[in-house]
Design an enzyme around this catalytic site. Structure first.
Site, mmCIF file in Angstrom:
data_model
loop_
_atom_site.group_PDB
_atom_site.id
_atom_site.type_symbol
_atom_site.label_atom_id
_atom_site.label_comp_id
_atom_site.label_asym_id
_atom_site.label_seq_id
_atom_site.Cartn_x
_atom_site.Cartn_y
_atom_site.Cartn_z
ATOM 1 C CD GLN A 1 41.174 -18.575 7.083
ATOM 2 O OE1 GLN A 1 40.497 -17.865 7.824
ATOM 3 N NE2 GLN A 1 40.971 -18.612 5.780
ATOM 4 C CG ASP B 1 48.762 -20.654 5.670
ATOM 5 O OD1 ASP B 1 48.325 -19.526 5.983
ATOM 6 O OD2 ASP B 1 48.260 -21.357 4.781
ATOM 7 C CB CYS C 1 41.818 -23.601 -1.734
ATOM 8 S SG CYS C 1 41.093 -22.551 -2.975
ATOM 9 C CE LYS D 1 42.598 -15.999 3.401
ATOM 10 N NZ LYS D 1 41.436 -16.408 2.605
ATOM 11 C CG HIS E 1 44.648 -22.606 1.281
ATOM 12 N ND1 HIS E 1 45.294 -22.214 0.131
ATOM 13 C CD2 HIS E 1 43.415 -22.073 1.210
ATOM 14 C CE1 HIS E 1 44.477 -21.464 -0.589
ATOM 15 N NE2 HIS E 1 43.334 -21.361 0.028
HETATM 16 N N1 7TS Z 1 46.263 -20.288 3.691
HETATM 17 C C1 7TS Z 1 45.078 -20.408 4.289
HETATM 18 C C2 7TS Z 1 44.970 -21.151 5.583
HETATM 19 C C3 7TS Z 1 43.959 -19.804 3.702
HETATM 20 O O1 7TS Z 1 42.779 -19.912 4.310
HETATM 21 C C4 7TS Z 1 44.091 -19.114 2.477
HETATM 22 C C5 7TS Z 1 42.905 -18.535 1.757
HETATM 23 C C6 7TS Z 1 45.374 -19.005 1.924
HETATM 24 C C7 7TS Z 1 46.429 -19.624 2.557
HETATM 25 C C8 7TS Z 1 45.631 -18.245 0.675
HETATM 26 O O2 7TS Z 1 45.505 -16.891 0.931
HETATM 27 P P1 7TS Z 1 45.642 -15.819 -0.262
HETATM 28 O O3 7TS Z 1 45.227 -14.539 0.382
HETATM 29 O O4 7TS Z 1 47.062 -15.822 -0.695
HETATM 30 O O5 7TS Z 1 44.711 -16.276 -1.333
HETATM 31 N N2 7TS Z 1 41.695 -19.155 2.070
HETATM 32 C C9 7TS Z 1 40.521 -19.040 1.446
HETATM 33 C C10 7TS Z 1 39.359 -19.665 1.880
HETATM 34 O O6 7TS Z 1 39.283 -20.362 2.872
HETATM 35 N N3 7TS Z 1 38.360 -19.354 1.041
HETATM 36 O O7 7TS Z 1 38.835 -18.556 0.082
HETATM 37 C C11 7TS Z 1 40.184 -18.349 0.313
#
Ligand code: 7TS
Length: 415
Positions: free
Chosen positions: A212, A209, A373, A235, A132
């Site tokens: 997910q 990371d 992203c 999430k 990401h």
């Molecule tokens: N890493 C992964 C693997 C992610 O899927 C996401 C967000 C992030 C980092 C960033 O997370 P945040 O909570 O700091 O924004 N992924 C997604 C997505 O797949 N669709 O919208 C956000």
């Protein structure tokens, strides 16, 4: 993350659990909502909403600073939640569980407070092709600041990390590995235990990371042996604006704070400031107290159901969706790794992913379309975008059937 089939005797009643999520009980464009965009953000159960509401209605005050009753209650709610969240990922102690705004901020914290003071020109940070943007850009920034180099381990046609290349790229100048536990664009579950062993054999620390991964199976940071682990509350059925950086205590102790301000200090004078102990050293300013309360309620909720049961249920949904959607003429799945979390990314001949998103929305179905992203992943597959259905514990086979029928209509309109 594990996912053995569910024995009937220990199978939670997922249909009843769905009732916990008030937002799911609505119509969109006159159709019942089918929310299949959980990888972007999942919905909150009543238990989380109620915990936050109770806190806001009864206990809110600033934390760590008042002797008055509400401040003590708020502090207890905040630190009590930290304890349960640390337990949820099996951190060795609460000192290793730092609250951030989310995964993005957690990774930036490591880039600036761990990597930046250590990296020298010519040093390398090793990431993978399936990251990401939030696990790419912070490393690009710190490489620019230090003269270090970003090295990217390639993936194969199924969207799996090429372990031979990963091992080859782990060189004498590698100072850190930063990799997704689970890819948000492809669903690939990386062989993180093996990756950590390879890195540690060469003395290289590993950040995972887990944005997910944590929502979809049990994660034990000590069993994994990772050095840093980042994830987001929103999430995993908790509110937005709250997340966690797990770090091994020895590394966190060595790191300077990355933001200065209230709460992260023990004593301030103009000529000298003493920093606070872990974890507060990394939590400058008034934190997202209600978010922490909500995340605490979310881990209680997930713990009561059981992460292994959730993983197994989501694997059922993934298997059903894969079988159902692969029957669709002209559909090409993007990400067909042997080990996948519960999401299905795809393109459909003759229909742009954005049009898919719009058409299925008219049928009350929420899927994400775009680059997720993770632009380099899409470049690798030579496509500008995919449509992605991502599943949570409350989704149903019937919702997947509705998606399949809606996609058939989309193809009729455009083909
Ligand atoms: N890493 C992964 C693997 C992610 O899927 C996401 C967000 C992030 C980092 C960033 O997370 P945040 O909570 O700091 O924004 N992924 C997604 C997505 O797949 N669709 O919208 C956000």
């Amino acid at each position: 993350m594990s996912a053995s089939p569910l024995p009937q005797s220990t199978r939670p009643d997922f249909a009843a659990l769905r009732e916990d999520f008030p937002i799911l009980h609505q119509q969109v464009h006159g159709k019942p909502l089918a929310y299949l965009d959980n990888a972007a953000s999942s919905q909150r159960p009543r238990q989380v909403i109620d915990a936050v509401t109770y806190y806001e209605e009864h206990d809110h005050a600033n934390i760590h600073r008042g002797v008055h009753t509400l401040s003590q209650r708020a502090t207890d709610a905040f630190e009590g939640a930290r304890k349960r969240i640390a337990g949820f990922i099996n951190a060795a102690s609460e000192r290793e569980t730092i609250f951030t705004r989310g995964t993005t901020e957690a990774i930036n914290l490591v880039a600036q407070a761990y990597a930046r003071p250590r990296l020298q020109p010519g040093d390398q940070v090793l990431i993978t092709w399936m990251e990401h943007h939030s696990n790419i850009v912070p490393w690009q920034m710190v490489c620019e600041q230090t003269g270090a180099e970003l090295v990217v381990a390639p993936i194969d046609e199924r969207g799996q990390l090429r372990m031979d290349e990963f091992e080859r790229l782990l060189g004498p100048r590698t100072r850190l590995v930063a990799a997704a536990h689970v890819s948000n664009a492809l669903g690939t579950i990386n062989p993180v235990a093996e990756m950590i062993t390879l890195a540690h054999d060469r003395g290289v620390p590993v950040l995972l990371d887990g944005a997910q991964a944590v929502p979809h199976g049990s994660v034990d940071v000590q069993a994994l042996g990772c050095d840093f682990y980042a994830f987001s509350g929103h999430k995993m059925y908790a509110p937005t604006g709250i997340g966690v950086l797990y770090g091994r205590e020895a590394l966190l102790e060595e790191m300077p704070p990355w933001q200065g301000g209230g709460d992260m200090i023990r004593m301030v004078r103009f000529d000298r400031t003493e920093y606070n102990d872990l974890p507060w050293k990394f939590e400058a300013g008034t934190p997202n107290i209600s978010g922490v309360v909500g995340l605490g309620a979310a881990v209680d909720y997930l713990g009561a159901i059981g992460m292994d049961a959730i993983a197994a249920r989501e694997q059922e949904l993934l298997a059903y969706a894969t079988e159902r959607l692969l029957q669709m003429p002209g559909l090409r799945p993007i990400g067909t790794a042997e080990h996948k979390a519960s999401l299905f990314s795809f393109v459909l001949d003759g229909v742009h992913p954005h049009d898919i998103g719009t058409i299925v929305d008219h049928d009350g179905i929420a899927v994400r379309t775009g680059h997720h992203c993770a632009m380099p992943v899409l470049d690798f597959f030579g496509i500008p975008a995919t449509a992605r259905a991502s599943f949570a514990l409350y989704n149903t086979e019937e919702e997947i059937d509705r998606l399949a029928e809606s996609l058939l209509r989309a193809r009729e309109v455009f083909a």
